[in-house]
Design an enzyme around this catalytic site. Structure first.
Site, mmCIF file in Angstrom:
data_model
loop_
_atom_site.group_PDB
_atom_site.id
_atom_site.type_symbol
_atom_site.label_atom_id
_atom_site.label_comp_id
_atom_site.label_asym_id
_atom_site.label_seq_id
_atom_site.Cartn_x
_atom_site.Cartn_y
_atom_site.Cartn_z
ATOM 1 N N PRO A 2 25.858 34.812 -1.509
ATOM 2 C CA PRO A 2 26.066 34.009 -2.710
ATOM 3 C C PRO A 2 27.533 33.918 -3.132
ATOM 4 O O PRO A 2 28.149 34.909 -3.487
ATOM 5 C CB PRO A 2 25.237 34.735 -3.773
ATOM 6 C CG PRO A 2 24.589 35.888 -3.111
ATOM 7 C CD PRO A 2 25.117 36.024 -1.743
ATOM 8 N N GLU A 3 28.063 32.718 -3.053
ATOM 9 C CA GLU A 3 29.385 32.421 -3.597
ATOM 10 C C GLU A 3 29.164 31.466 -4.766
ATOM 11 O O GLU A 3 28.029 31.266 -5.194
ATOM 12 C CB GLU A 3 30.268 31.780 -2.515
ATOM 13 C CG GLU A 3 30.404 32.643 -1.260
ATOM 14 C CD GLU A 3 31.259 32.010 -0.175
ATOM 15 O OE1 GLU A 3 32.118 31.183 -0.501
ATOM 16 O OE2 GLU A 3 31.056 32.342 1.001
ATOM 17 N N HIS A 92 12.477 45.721 -0.303
ATOM 18 C CA HIS A 92 13.788 45.791 -0.956
ATOM 19 C C HIS A 92 13.808 45.166 -2.341
ATOM 20 O O HIS A 92 14.861 44.774 -2.821
ATOM 21 C CB HIS A 92 14.883 45.163 -0.078
ATOM 22 C CG HIS A 92 14.900 45.699 1.318
ATOM 23 N ND1 HIS A 92 15.254 46.994 1.599
ATOM 24 C CD2 HIS A 92 14.589 45.128 2.504
ATOM 25 C CE1 HIS A 92 15.169 47.189 2.907
ATOM 26 N NE2 HIS A 92 14.760 46.073 3.468
ATOM 27 N N ARG A 111 20.813 44.944 1.122
ATOM 28 C CA ARG A 111 21.900 45.884 1.426
ATOM 29 C C ARG A 111 22.369 46.683 0.221
ATOM 30 O O ARG A 111 23.282 47.510 0.349
ATOM 31 C CB ARG A 111 23.066 45.120 2.072
ATOM 32 C CG ARG A 111 22.718 44.702 3.485
ATOM 33 C CD ARG A 111 23.811 43.899 4.121
ATOM 34 N NE ARG A 111 25.000 44.690 4.388
ATOM 35 C CZ ARG A 111 26.088 44.194 4.956
ATOM 36 N NH1 ARG A 111 26.131 42.923 5.305
ATOM 37 N NH2 ARG A 111 27.120 44.950 5.161
#
Length: 274
Positions: A2-3, A92, A111
DNA sequence: GTCGATGTTATCAA
DNA sequence: TTTGATAACATCGA
């Protein structure tokens, strides 16, 4: 990953999906990177109503009705998605918020680099991560951008990635912007002509705006919108992860090297260092 | 099974 | 001033 365009897409999705909904329960599955603490987060969210969503660079600001704000950074693999109560729980998933209407908002992060923090409205701008941000890449005006370029001896790739100078750009869009402006990633910022500096600014806006229009880029299935839909801009990428493939302009194979500690892709013919 | 690559950011060393 | 290394972490592919 995500940018700015991906975070903006999530922000818009959340704004439509979350506004006016009250949290009835909060369940922590992995107590990780929740500030001030997982317990404080749960206690603070239950009973509160989301009233709006803002974006600050790559940060999401979820405003609550009690003058507090849930600040979220998705970092590499973070996802915020809306669900029906019975939807199977993805691996997750770290946090599940249940609304009084039964729906859910789930935070997932493979992550585990992402974080969220519940703060008073008045303290949002005092968060170190936000206080250090430079102007948003979509808001900075050309004269300010050109002035920042002039004052930097950094390589252009590093310049675009530096969130304290211009905020919101990450690795994918840095490469795409430099290709669009025909600027070499190792080009020293201050060495650009006024004309080329202005072109980088224009291309930066254009690329980011088009990427938002396409709901962002989904690479390796990482980023998805609030409803789980992938973006479409990955199909329009011209250099990112196209190593060895022909340049869309001149046919020269795209090169890859590590610049500013990131995988960097460029056309050795179109993007000449000067 | 191991290893390298993936890409964001804070932190520390040079 | 700036760059580079490192660390946080899991997954995938060679």
């Amino acid at each position: 990953m995500p940018e700015l365009p991906e975070v903006e897409t999530v922000a818009r999705g959340l704004r439509a999906a979350l506004s006016g909904r009250r949290v009835s329960a909060a369940r922590v599955l992995l107590a990780h990177h929740m500030r001030p603490s997982p317990e404080a987060l749960v206690a603070g969210l239950v009973g509160s109503t989301f009233v709006g969503v803002r974006r600050r660079a790559k940060h999401l600001l979820l405003d609550l009705d009690d003058a507090r704000c849930l600040v979220v950074h998705l970092r590499m693999t973070g996802q915020l998605r809306c669900h029906r109560p019975g939807d199977p729980l993805a691996r997750h998933t770290h946090l599940v918020l249940t609304f009084v209407d039964g729906g859910e908002l789930r935070w997932r992060d493979v992550r585990r680099f992402g974080w969220m923090e519940l703060v008073a409205h008045a303290d949002v701008d005092r968060l170190p991560a936000l206080a250090a941000l430079g102007p948003d890449a979509l808001e900075i005006e050309a004269p300010d951008f050109v002035a920042a370029l002039r004052g930097s001896r950094r390589a252009m790739k590093a310049f675009l990635l530096a969130q304290d100078v211009v905020s919101g750009i990450g690795n994918i869009y840095a490469d795409e912007i430099l290709f669009g402006a025909r600027v070499h990633p190792r080009q020293v910022a201050a060495g650009l002509s006024a004309r080329r500096a202005a072109r980088v600014h224009a291309v930066m806006r254009d690329v980011l705006t088009r990427a938002i229009g396409a709901q962002g880029s989904s690479i390796d299935g990482q980023y998805v919108a609030v409803d789980g839909a992938p973006g479409a801009f990955q199909f329009q990428l011209q250099v990112y992860r196209r190593t060895g493939q022909p340049c869309v302009v001149c046919g020269t194979p795209i090169r890859r090297a590590v610049v500013a500690a990131r995988g960097t892709h460029w056309c050795p013919r179109c993007q000449v260092r000067r």
